[in-house]
Design a protein around this motif. Structure first.
Motif: not given
Length: 424
Positions: A96-97, A120-126, A316-327, A370-374
């Protein structure tokens, strides 16, 4: 001169993205003869009776062997009416990253679904990622309609379900179009299909040729992140001082009043230099060297902006993150924020919410991302940086979150309150 449309493809695994892109390249005669010959030979080796057009875009050996797309591939094609830059993104959830990367500059996205499976689920995610990135227009390509016998009712059910989902994400009526296609045989891709007499809309290519493009980034305020300071100190140019980089947005002309941030120094543009000589004007995307009328203390990481519409300075930033890491990310984490050409230390003060792209709801104050979370976060920076809201200026409203320990990219960040556009 024809206009340019930047678009991206997205969709779940095996929905036929690569075949659709290959069909577009083939039908617009954007394929060299030797490329087509290679595809035909590879198709014969696989025991296929017709060319597998997906091989035109699945260029990596590992992709061909696995039959999947694992990286973003940029394709270029043109018709007499318009030129296109297409980002073909992978479908696997763990990539997704790559969708974030490919769609970040898109003016339109083609989201594929398999007509046999529907949304499907991935359609909604994209779709959620595309809405978060502010991609203004969507095409739902309901692919493989030949495998459902060109069933109008099945197509209509899928189109209505997706339209409702897109509306919940903030897409207005008229910004989403569903098209029944078969990338394999070419139905409604470049040529209208006799197999779908019930469909009266444009073919995919007709729509891509005629859809209005997003506002020209040249019309946004001038933003110029300084990449390098040029001081040759040669006999021919003993006092030359220029600031090199790529214009992020807007246009600049000699005589324009500018401000240098974060320090706030002001001057005027004396000259715009390039390898081919000076310019009377330069716009977004141009790589130039800007010479100012005054000698100022400017270094890499500074931002030169128009004086009458400057970005805001903030630590200071208020922001949305697309989390791209397994960490995973937790409150209190120390990270680096790379904004333009400047990198600063930052602290994650709070993870305020996590967006659930399936239910279009938010989970308040989650323990981690976590990975792929927004998610939505508040970051405290070690120093002030000049930023714009992403909705107003994507190039200066976006940033990267980097792991200070190993330099890995952890997330793509978008400045501003983005969740309000996602129905949450």
């Amino acid at each position: 001169m024809s206009s340019l449309l930047r678009l991206a493809t997205a969709g779940s695994v095996d929905d036929g993205k690569s075949t659709l892109v290959g069909r577009l390249l083939y039908d617009t005669k954007s394929v060299l003869a030797d490329q087509l010959d290679a595809v035909q030979r590879a198709s014969v080796d696989r025991g296929l009776s017709t060319p597998d057009l997906s091989l035109l875009v699945d260029g990596l050996r590992s992709e061909r062997e696995q039959g999947i797309t694992i990286d973003v591939a940029y394709r270029y094609f043109a018709t007499p009416r318009r030129s296109f830059v297409l980002a073909d993104t992978p479908g696997h959830v763990q990539y997704t990253r790559n969708t974030v990367t490919g769609a970040s500059t898109a003016q339109l996205a083609v989201l594929l679904v398999d007509a046999r499976k529907g949304v499907v689920e991935q359609t909604r995610r994209h779709a959620a990622v595309l809405a978060l990135l502010g991609v203004p227009r969507l095409v739902l390509a309901v692919n493989k309609v030949d495998l459902i016998g060109y069933d109008e009712e099945a197509f209509t059910v899928i189109a209505k379900e997706f339209s409702a989902h897109a509306a919940s994400l903030g897409y207005a009526e008229g910004s989403v179009l569903a098209i029944p296609v078969s990338a394999l045989v070419g139905d409604n891709v470049a040529a209208r299909s006799e197999n779908t007499p019930w469909y009266q809309g444009p073919t995919l290519l007709e729509h891509l040729e005629s859809v209005p493009v997003a506002p020209d980034p040249h019309e946004a305020p001038f933003r110029f992140p300084v990449q390098y300071v040029i001081r040759p100190r040669t006999p021919e140019h003993p006092d030359y001082r220029g600031y090199a980089g790529q214009i992020a947005s807007g246009t600049v002309r000699p005589g324009d009043e500018i401000v240098v941030l974060p320090q706030g120094s002001r001057s005027t543009v004396e000259r715009i230099d390039t390898h081919d000589g000076p310019l009377d004007e330069a716009g977004s995307g141009s790589s130039v060297t800007v010479v100012l009328a005054d000698e100022l203390d400017i270094s890499r990481g500074d931002l030169i902006a128009t004086a009458h519409a400057r970005p805001r300075l903030t630590d200071e930033l208020t922001a949305a993150l697309c989390w791209l890491s397994g960490k995973e990310l937790r409150q209190g984490a120390k990270v680096l924020v790379k904004h333009g050409t400047r990198t600063v230390q930052a602290l994650v003060e709070e993870i305020t919410a996590r967006f659930d792209e399936q239910t279009l709801s938010t989970v308040d104050s989650p323990e981690s991302l976590e990975l792929n979370d927004i998610g939505s976060v508040r970051l405290r920076l070690s120093e002030e940086i000049p930023v714009d809201d992403y909705a107003k200026s994507p190039r200066t409203g976006a940033f990267l979150v980097i792991d200070p320990k190993d330099g890995d990219t952890l997330a793509a960040g978008l400045v501003g309150e983005r969740f309000s556009t996602l129905g949450a």
